[in-house]
Design a protein around this motif. Structure first.
Motif, PDB file in Angstrom:
ATOM      1  N   THR A  52       0.851  -1.182   0.000  1.00 35.88           N
ATOM      2  CA  THR A  52       0.000   0.000   0.000  1.00 35.88           C
ATOM      3  C   THR A  52       0.888   1.234   0.000  1.00 35.88           C
ATOM      4  N   SER A  53       0.282   2.390   0.164  1.00 33.14           N
ATOM      5  CA  SER A  53       1.054   3.629   0.235  1.00 33.14           C
ATOM      6  C   SER A  53       0.670   4.360   1.514  1.00 33.14           C
ATOM      7  N   ILE A  54       1.525   5.230   1.944  1.00 34.41           N
ATOM      8  CA  ILE A  54       1.234   6.017   3.145  1.00 34.41           C
ATOM      9  C   ILE A  54       0.001   6.888   2.904  1.00 34.41           C
ATOM     10  N   GLU A  55      -0.176   7.341   1.677  1.00 32.17           N
ATOM     11  CA  GLU A  55      -1.349   8.153   1.354  1.00 32.17           C
ATOM     12  C   GLU A  55      -2.638   7.353   1.514  1.00 32.17           C
ATOM     13  N   GLN A  56      -2.609   6.087   1.088  1.00 36.95           N
ATOM     14  CA  GLN A  56      -3.788   5.230   1.252  1.00 36.95           C
ATOM     15  C   GLN A  56      -4.075   4.990   2.737  1.00 36.95           C
ATOM     16  N   CYS A  57      -3.040   4.848   3.519  1.00 39.41           N
ATOM     17  CA  CYS A  57      -3.206   4.635   4.965  1.00 39.41           C
ATOM     18  C   CYS A  57      -3.804   5.877   5.620  1.00 39.41           C
ATOM     19  N   ALA A  59      -5.650   8.177   4.142  1.00 38.12           N
ATOM     20  CA  ALA A  59      -7.037   8.299   3.688  1.00 38.12           C
ATOM     21  C   ALA A  59      -7.950   7.347   4.451  1.00 38.12           C
ATOM     22  N   ALA A  60      -7.488   6.131   4.677  1.00 40.82           N
ATOM     23  CA  ALA A  60      -8.293   5.153   5.416  1.00 40.82           C
ATOM     24  C   ALA A  60      -8.499   5.608   6.860  1.00 40.82           C
ATOM     25  N   ALA A  61      -7.456   6.131   7.478  1.00 38.26           N
ATOM     26  CA  ALA A  61      -7.573   6.617   8.859  1.00 38.26           C
ATOM     27  C   ALA A  61      -8.527   7.795   8.923  1.00 38.26           C
ATOM     28  N   TYR A  62      -8.414   8.698   7.959  1.00 41.34           N
ATOM     29  CA  TYR A  62      -9.309   9.861   7.946  1.00 41.34           C
ATOM     30  C   TYR A  62     -10.759   9.432   7.800  1.00 41.34           C
ATOM     31  N   GLU A  63     -11.020   8.485   6.906  1.00 41.85           N
ATOM     32  CA  GLU A  63     -12.392   8.005   6.715  1.00 41.85           C
ATOM     33  C   GLU A  63     -12.960   7.433   8.017  1.00 41.85           C
ATOM     34  N   GLU A  64     -12.112   6.791   8.779  1.00 40.29           N
ATOM     35  CA  GLU A  64     -12.560   6.183  10.038  1.00 40.29           C
ATOM     36  C   GLU A  64     -12.870   7.222  11.114  1.00 40.29           C
ATOM     37  N   ILE A  65     -12.123   8.327  11.126  1.00 45.74           N
ATOM     38  CA  ILE A  65     -12.267   9.276  12.236  1.00 45.74           C
ATOM     39  C   ILE A  65     -12.967  10.578  11.885  1.00 45.74           C
ATOM     40  N   LYS A  66     -13.224  10.832  10.617  1.00 36.41           N
ATOM     41  CA  LYS A  66     -13.708  12.152  10.197  1.00 36.41           C
ATOM     42  C   LYS A  66     -15.000  12.587  10.875  1.00 36.41           C
ATOM     43  N   ASP A  67     -15.870  11.663  11.187  1.00 39.25           N
ATOM     44  CA  ASP A  67     -17.147  12.008  11.805  1.00 39.25           C
ATOM     45  C   ASP A  67     -17.192  11.659  13.296  1.00 39.25           C
ATOM     46  N   ARG A  68     -16.040  11.310  13.832  1.00 34.98           N
ATOM     47  CA  ARG A  68     -15.981  10.883  15.227  1.00 34.98           C
ATOM     48  C   ARG A  68     -16.299  12.050  16.148  1.00 34.98           C
ATOM     49  N   LYS A  69     -17.051  11.758  17.165  1.00 41.70           N
ATOM     50  CA  LYS A  69     -17.404  12.751  18.164  1.00 41.70           C
ATOM     51  C   LYS A  69     -16.684  12.405  19.455  1.00 41.70           C
ATOM     52  N   GLY A  70     -16.430  13.419  20.248  1.00 45.92           N
ATOM     53  CA  GLY A  70     -15.752  13.225  21.516  1.00 45.92           C
ATOM     54  C   GLY A  70     -15.401  14.560  22.121  1.00 45.92           C
ATOM     55  N   LYS A  71     -14.471  14.543  23.069  1.00 47.81           N
ATOM     56  CA  LYS A  71     -14.055  15.800  23.678  1.00 47.81           C
ATOM     57  C   LYS A  71     -12.623  15.675  24.182  1.00 47.81           C
ATOM     58  N   MET A  72     -12.040  16.818  24.456  1.00 48.13           N
ATOM     59  CA  MET A  72     -10.693  16.860  24.990  1.00 48.13           C
ATOM     60  C   MET A  72     -10.748  16.598  26.489  1.00 48.13           C
ATOM     61  N   VAL A  73      -9.917  15.689  26.956  1.00 45.55           N
ATOM     62  CA  VAL A  73      -9.794  15.389  28.372  1.00 45.55           C
ATOM     63  C   VAL A  73      -8.313  15.454  28.723  1.00 45.55           C
ATOM     64  N   ASN A  74      -7.959  16.398  29.566  1.00 44.09           N
ATOM     65  CA  ASN A  74      -6.550  16.585  29.955  1.00 44.09           C
ATOM     66  C   ASN A  74      -5.635  16.724  28.738  1.00 44.09           C
ATOM     67  N   GLY A  75      -6.103  17.436  27.715  1.00 49.02           N
ATOM     68  CA  GLY A  75      -5.293  17.704  26.534  1.00 49.02           C
ATOM     69  C   GLY A  75      -5.243  16.585  25.509  1.00 49.02           C
ATOM     70  N   VAL A  76      -6.064  15.555  25.684  1.00 47.84           N
ATOM     71  CA  VAL A  76      -6.090  14.421  24.760  1.00 47.84           C
ATOM     72  C   VAL A  76      -7.529  14.211  24.291  1.00 47.84           C
ATOM     73  N   PHE A  77      -7.710  14.046  22.970  1.00 48.45           N
ATOM     74  CA  PHE A  77      -9.039  13.774  22.440  1.00 48.45           C
ATOM     75  C   PHE A  77      -9.479  12.376  22.821  1.00 48.45           C
ATOM     76  N   VAL A  78     -10.659  12.269  23.408  1.00 51.90           N
ATOM     77  CA  VAL A  78     -11.236  10.973  23.782  1.00 51.90           C
ATOM     78  C   VAL A  78     -12.525  10.818  22.989  1.00 51.90           C
ATOM     79  N   LYS A  79     -12.605   9.720  22.210  1.00 52.16           N
ATOM     80  CA  LYS A  79     -13.808   9.523  21.407  1.00 52.16           C
ATOM     81  C   LYS A  79     -14.998   9.230  22.306  1.00 52.16           C
ATOM     82  N   GLU A  80     -16.148   9.624  21.788  1.00 56.97           N
ATOM     83  CA  GLU A  80     -17.396   9.528  22.537  1.00 56.97           C
ATOM     84  C   GLU A  80     -17.642   8.133  23.114  1.00 56.97           C
TER      85      GLU A  80
END
Length: 84
Positions: A52-57, A59-80
Protein backbone atom coordinates in the motif's frame (compact mmCIF):
# COMPACT_ATOMS: atom_id res chain seq x y z
CA UNK A 1 12.53 0.76 -0.87
CA UNK A 2 9.96 -1.98 -0.21
CA UNK A 3 12.67 -4.56 0.39
CA UNK A 4 13.90 -5.71 3.75
CA UNK A 5 12.52 -7.34 6.85
CA UNK A 6 9.05 -6.09 7.83
CA UNK A 7 9.52 -6.77 11.54
CA UNK A 8 12.83 -4.91 11.62
CA UNK A 9 11.26 -1.92 9.91
CA UNK A 10 8.49 -1.83 12.50
CA UNK A 11 11.09 -2.10 15.27
CA UNK A 12 12.93 0.80 13.64
CA UNK A 13 9.70 2.80 13.80
CA UNK A 14 9.55 2.07 17.54
CA UNK A 15 13.11 3.37 17.94
CA UNK A 16 12.23 6.53 16.06
CA UNK A 17 9.12 6.97 18.23
CA UNK A 18 11.33 6.75 21.30
CA UNK A 19 13.52 9.50 19.85
CA UNK A 20 10.41 11.60 19.25
CA UNK A 21 9.27 11.14 22.84
CA UNK A 22 12.69 12.15 24.18
CA UNK A 23 12.85 15.20 21.90
CA UNK A 24 9.37 16.39 22.88
CA UNK A 25 10.05 15.80 26.58
CA UNK A 26 13.25 17.86 26.30
CA UNK A 27 11.49 20.56 24.30
CA UNK A 28 14.03 20.19 21.49
CA UNK A 29 12.37 21.38 18.29
CA UNK A 30 15.19 20.34 15.93
CA UNK A 31 15.26 16.78 17.30
CA UNK A 32 11.46 16.65 17.18
CA UNK A 33 11.46 17.60 13.50
CA UNK A 34 14.20 15.06 12.77
CA UNK A 35 12.35 12.26 14.58
CA UNK A 36 9.05 13.03 12.84
CA UNK A 37 10.79 12.99 9.47
CA UNK A 38 12.53 9.71 10.26
CA UNK A 39 9.23 8.17 11.37
CA UNK A 40 7.55 9.29 8.15
CA UNK A 41 10.27 7.70 6.02
CA UNK A 42 10.02 4.43 7.94
CA UNK A 43 6.20 4.45 7.71
CA UNK A 44 6.42 4.96 3.94
CA UNK A 45 8.69 1.92 3.75
CA UNK A 46 6.41 -0.20 5.95
CA UNK A 47 3.39 0.76 3.87
CA UNK A 48 5.21 -0.22 0.68
CA UNK A 49 6.25 -3.54 2.23
CA UNK A 50 2.56 -4.22 2.86
CA UNK A 51 1.51 -3.40 -0.69
CA UNK A 52 0.00 0.00 0.00
CA UNK A 53 1.05 3.63 0.24
CA UNK A 54 1.23 6.02 3.14
CA UNK A 55 -1.35 8.15 1.35
CA UNK A 56 -3.79 5.23 1.25
CA UNK A 57 -3.21 4.64 4.97
CA UNK A 58 -3.86 8.29 5.78
CA UNK A 59 -7.04 8.30 3.69
CA UNK A 60 -8.29 5.15 5.42
CA UNK A 61 -7.57 6.62 8.86
CA UNK A 62 -9.31 9.86 7.95
CA UNK A 63 -12.39 8.00 6.72
CA UNK A 64 -12.56 6.18 10.04
CA UNK A 65 -12.27 9.28 12.24
CA UNK A 66 -13.71 12.15 10.20
CA UNK A 67 -17.15 12.01 11.81
CA UNK A 68 -15.98 10.88 15.23
CA UNK A 69 -17.40 12.75 18.16
CA UNK A 70 -15.75 13.22 21.52
CA UNK A 71 -14.05 15.80 23.68
CA UNK A 72 -10.69 16.86 24.99
CA UNK A 73 -9.79 15.39 28.37
CA UNK A 74 -6.55 16.59 29.96
CA UNK A 75 -5.29 17.70 26.53
CA UNK A 76 -6.09 14.42 24.76
CA UNK A 77 -9.04 13.77 22.44
CA UNK A 78 -11.24 10.97 23.78
CA UNK A 79 -13.81 9.52 21.41
CA UNK A 80 -17.40 9.53 22.54
CA UNK A 81 -17.60 5.73 22.79
CA UNK A 82 -14.76 5.75 25.33
CA UNK A 83 -16.37 8.44 27.48
CA UNK A 84 -19.15 6.11 28.63
Amino acid sequence: MDQGDKARQVNKLGEEYGELCRAVNKGNQDETIDALGDMYVVMVQVAMQHGTSIEQCIAAAYEEIKDRKGKMVNGVFVKEADLK
